[in-house]
Design a protein around this motif. Structure first.
Motif, PDB file in Angstrom:
ATOM      1  N   GLY A 154       0.850  -1.170   0.000  1.00 11.11           N
ATOM      2  CA  GLY A 154       0.000   0.000   0.000  1.00 11.11           C
ATOM      3  C   GLY A 154       0.894   1.231   0.000  1.00 11.11           C
ATOM      4  N   LEU A 155       0.513   2.247   0.728  1.00 10.91           N
ATOM      5  CA  LEU A 155       1.311   3.468   0.814  1.00 10.91           C
ATOM      6  C   LEU A 155       2.596   3.179   1.585  1.00 10.91           C
ATOM      7  CD1 LEU A 155       1.577   6.529   0.371  1.00 10.91           C
ATOM      8  CD2 LEU A 155       0.364   6.845   2.542  1.00 10.91           C
ATOM      9  N   ILE A 156       3.745   3.374   0.931  1.00  5.98           N
ATOM     10  CA  ILE A 156       5.043   3.167   1.570  1.00  5.98           C
ATOM     11  C   ILE A 156       5.502   4.488   2.164  1.00  5.98           C
ATOM     12  CG2 ILE A 156       7.390   2.318   1.261  1.00  5.98           C
ATOM     13  CD1 ILE A 156       6.435   0.984  -1.343  1.00  5.98           C
ATOM     14  N   VAL A 157       5.880   4.483   3.440  1.00  2.33           N
ATOM     15  CA  VAL A 157       6.170   5.732   4.148  1.00  2.33           C
ATOM     16  C   VAL A 157       7.518   5.639   4.843  1.00  2.33           C
ATOM     17  CG1 VAL A 157       3.689   6.046   4.529  1.00  2.33           C
ATOM     18  CG2 VAL A 157       5.091   5.073   6.353  1.00  2.33           C
ATOM     19  N   GLY A 158       8.026   6.800   5.249  1.00  2.76           N
ATOM     20  CA  GLY A 158       9.253   6.836   6.019  1.00  2.76           C
ATOM     21  C   GLY A 158      10.325   7.676   5.359  1.00  2.76           C
ATOM     22  N   PRO A 159      11.524   7.680   5.927  1.00  8.16           N
ATOM     23  CA  PRO A 159      12.624   8.486   5.392  1.00  8.16           C
ATOM     24  C   PRO A 159      12.900   8.158   3.928  1.00  8.16           C
ATOM     25  CG  PRO A 159      13.188   7.596   7.551  1.00  8.16           C
ATOM     26  CD  PRO A 159      11.905   6.942   7.148  1.00  8.16           C
ATOM     27  N   GLY A 160      13.107   9.203   3.148  1.00  6.91           N
ATOM     28  CA  GLY A 160      13.410   9.015   1.736  1.00  6.91           C
ATOM     29  C   GLY A 160      12.217   9.138   0.821  1.00  6.91           C
ATOM     30  N   ASP A 161      11.012   9.236   1.379  1.00 10.21           N
ATOM     31  CA  ASP A 161       9.805   9.342   0.550  1.00 10.21           C
ATOM     32  C   ASP A 161       9.646  10.775   0.064  1.00 10.21           C
ATOM     33  OD1 ASP A 161       7.373   9.167  -0.698  1.00 10.21           O
ATOM     34  OD2 ASP A 161       6.218   9.143   1.169  1.00 10.21           O
ATOM     35  N   LEU A 162       9.892  10.991  -1.205  1.00  8.82           N
ATOM     36  CA  LEU A 162       9.815  12.338  -1.762  1.00  8.82           C
ATOM     37  C   LEU A 162       8.397  12.727  -2.180  1.00  8.82           C
ATOM     38  CD1 LEU A 162      13.064  12.334  -3.944  1.00  8.82           C
ATOM     39  CD2 LEU A 162      12.746  13.199  -1.616  1.00  8.82           C
ATOM     40  N   SER A 163       7.441  11.818  -2.017  1.00  5.71           N
ATOM     41  CA  SER A 163       6.058  12.147  -2.389  1.00  5.71           C
ATOM     42  C   SER A 163       5.361  12.972  -1.314  1.00  5.71           C
ATOM     43  CB  SER A 163       5.257  10.859  -2.634  1.00  5.71           C
ATOM     44  OG  SER A 163       4.897  10.239  -1.411  1.00  5.71           O
ATOM     45  N   ASP A 164       5.891  12.973  -0.087  1.00  3.22           N
ATOM     46  CA  ASP A 164       5.326  13.707   1.048  1.00  3.22           C
ATOM     47  C   ASP A 164       3.942  13.208   1.453  1.00  3.22           C
ATOM     48  OD1 ASP A 164       7.544  15.492   1.280  1.00  3.22           O
ATOM     49  OD2 ASP A 164       6.783  16.621  -0.427  1.00  3.22           O
ATOM     50  N   ARG A 165       3.558  12.020   1.002  1.00  4.42           N
ATOM     51  CA  ARG A 165       2.196  11.553   1.273  1.00  4.42           C
ATOM     52  C   ARG A 165       1.984  11.116   2.717  1.00  4.42           C
ATOM     53  NH1 ARG A 165       1.236   7.284  -3.390  1.00  4.42           N
ATOM     54  NH2 ARG A 165       3.386   6.819  -2.783  1.00  4.42           N
ATOM     55  N   PHE A 166       3.054  10.885   3.458  1.00  5.70           N
ATOM     56  CA  PHE A 166       2.929  10.654   4.897  1.00  5.70           C
ATOM     57  C   PHE A 166       3.580  11.775   5.679  1.00  5.70           C
ATOM     58  CE2 PHE A 166       4.813   9.081   8.869  1.00  5.70           C
ATOM     59  CZ  PHE A 166       3.702   8.544   9.513  1.00  5.70           C
ATOM     60  N   SER A 167       4.712  12.265   5.187  1.00  2.33           N
ATOM     61  CA  SER A 167       5.494  13.248   5.946  1.00  2.33           C
ATOM     62  C   SER A 167       4.720  14.533   6.212  1.00  2.33           C
ATOM     63  CB  SER A 167       6.807  13.567   5.226  1.00  2.33           C
ATOM     64  OG  SER A 167       6.582  14.035   3.918  1.00  2.33           O
TER      65      SER A 167
END
Length: 394
Positions: A213-226
């Motif tokens: 599903g939605l992959i989150v955490g450091p390195g995610d440039l989509s900002d969809r969780f951050s």
């Protein structure tokens, strides 16, 4: 069912017991981050009784983007022999001691570097173009023990029913004319076609398909969780979508990447939906867990999905990690992943994910931080909150 009963039933205080922020969320009980059940160590640790994994020859197609580096670090820590295949352009300085094959998957002959060598496991990280899978399969033919293809839950065509497992309805496979398209509407159909190509090239006896599903955490440039850790850290009144009990699902990049490596170690075959957390989780629990790792004075104002739609606030993009728990998206955040859990997919505490994401975000260049790719703009958030309060007569 009341919020308090929901929180008690899920017992998400089993985690690291980070407590606080209940008043800001408007919930009747204090709570902390929900928990992993059996977080795996970064490397094998003999003192825990875990056996040294058999060293494998692992080829990672990609390896320097978002989930790739986590796979590389974990596999190296577990003493596997790695080779990377990529263009040598993204984060080119990473892993200088890991052998690298150079190729551009967008051009004819771009997979030729794969025509030599044998590998126990090949991990093909997120690709949009089914031709990449086809061409990789042809170049690697007969020299691969297991092929792990990272797909997506976006292959499904109907999210109206909660609890959909791996046999849920799929999009019509993308026609070749759209394989190279970056249009979002082509993403799901192309992933379906890529899964078909993976099965055609490698066969079910060598194939693992992982659908995150939605992959989150450091390195995610989509900002969809951050968006959420960053916005909560700033404090103040925060627009919260829907109701506190709306379900959410996501998977930490470390948990997903490490499990993929273990699928290779254990020769785990088949198709797996792969998102979490393991227990049913609400957006209120998620926001509470995130707030708990900050010193924020954030206060959440819950605004119904119908009003957000009237205000043209878009789910998923402007209100990340959320879809209305109704109608066509009722099951979007309630996908059945029991098969992956049984195969060893585990989850770290939300507190870990939230803090590592926030810490990483603050290291990004100022220009990137100012131009987030997801989340509602501050001015629009204020306007929507004002309109909601006016409607309530506040």
């Amino acid at each position: 069912m009341s919020n308090e009963k929901t929180l008690d039933r899920r017992q998400f205080l089993k985690s690291s017991a980070i407590i606080g922020g209940a008043v800001g969320l408007g919930l009747p009980a204090a709570a902390g981050a929900f928990t992993a059940e059996g977080v795996r160590p970064m490397a094998y640790r003999p003192e825990t009784g875990e056996a040294q994994p058999k060293p494998l020859r692992i080829l990672i197609l990609g390896g320097t983007g978002f989930i790739g580096p986590q796979q590389v670090e974990y596999a190296l820590a577990r003493k596997h022999k790695l080779t990377l295949f990529n263009r040598g352009q993204t984060n080119a300085g990473l892993f200088p001691d890991v052998p690298r094959l150079i190729g551009d998957r967008n051009v004819a002959g771009g997979h030729d570097a794969l025509k030599q060598g044998k590998w126990d496991v090949v991990i093909d990280n997120p690709v949009r173009n089914p031709a990449w899978v086809r061409d990789a399969g042809q170049a690697l033919k007969g020299r691969v023990g297991q092929y792990i293809f990272v797909s997506t839950i976006s292959v499904f065509s109907d999210y109206s029913k909660p609890g959909m497992d791996e046999n849920g309805p799929l999009h019509t496979p993308g026609a070749e004319a759209i394989w190279a398209s970056n249009d979002g509407a082509a993403y799901g159909p192309n992933k379906v076609r890529a899964e078909i190509e993976a099965r055609t090239q490698f066969g079910d006896d060598k194939l693992t398909i992982v659908r995150p599903g939605l992959i989150v955490g450091p390195g995610d440039l989509s900002d969809r969780f951050s968006y959420w850790p960053v916005r909560i850290d700033k404090g103040g009144e925060i627009l919260a979508p829907g109701t506190p009990n709306d379900p959410v699902q996501y998977v930490d990049v470390h948990d997903l990447s490490e499990w993929i490596v273990r699928c290779g170690e254990n020769h785990t075959l088949g198709t797996f939906n792969a998102t979490g957390p393991k227990g049913p989780t609400t957006i209120a629990e998620m926001l509470l867990g995130i707030k708990s790792v900050t010193t924020s004075d954030a206060k959440f104002t819950w605004v119904p999905a119908e009003f957000l739609a009237e205000q043209k606030v878009r789910a998923w993009s402007e209100m990340p990690v959320w879809q209305p728990a109704m109608g066509a998206t009722l099951g979007f955040m309630q996908v059945n992943c029991q098969k992956a859990y049984a195969a060893g997919l585990t989850f770290r505490p939300l507190a870990d994910t939230a803090k590592s994401t926030l810490d990483w975000y603050k290291t990004r260049p100022a220009a990137e931080q100012e131009k987030a790719r997801a989340g509602i703009a501050p001015e629009k958030e204020k306007a929507v909150l004002a309109a909601w309060h006016a409607k309530q007569g506040a």
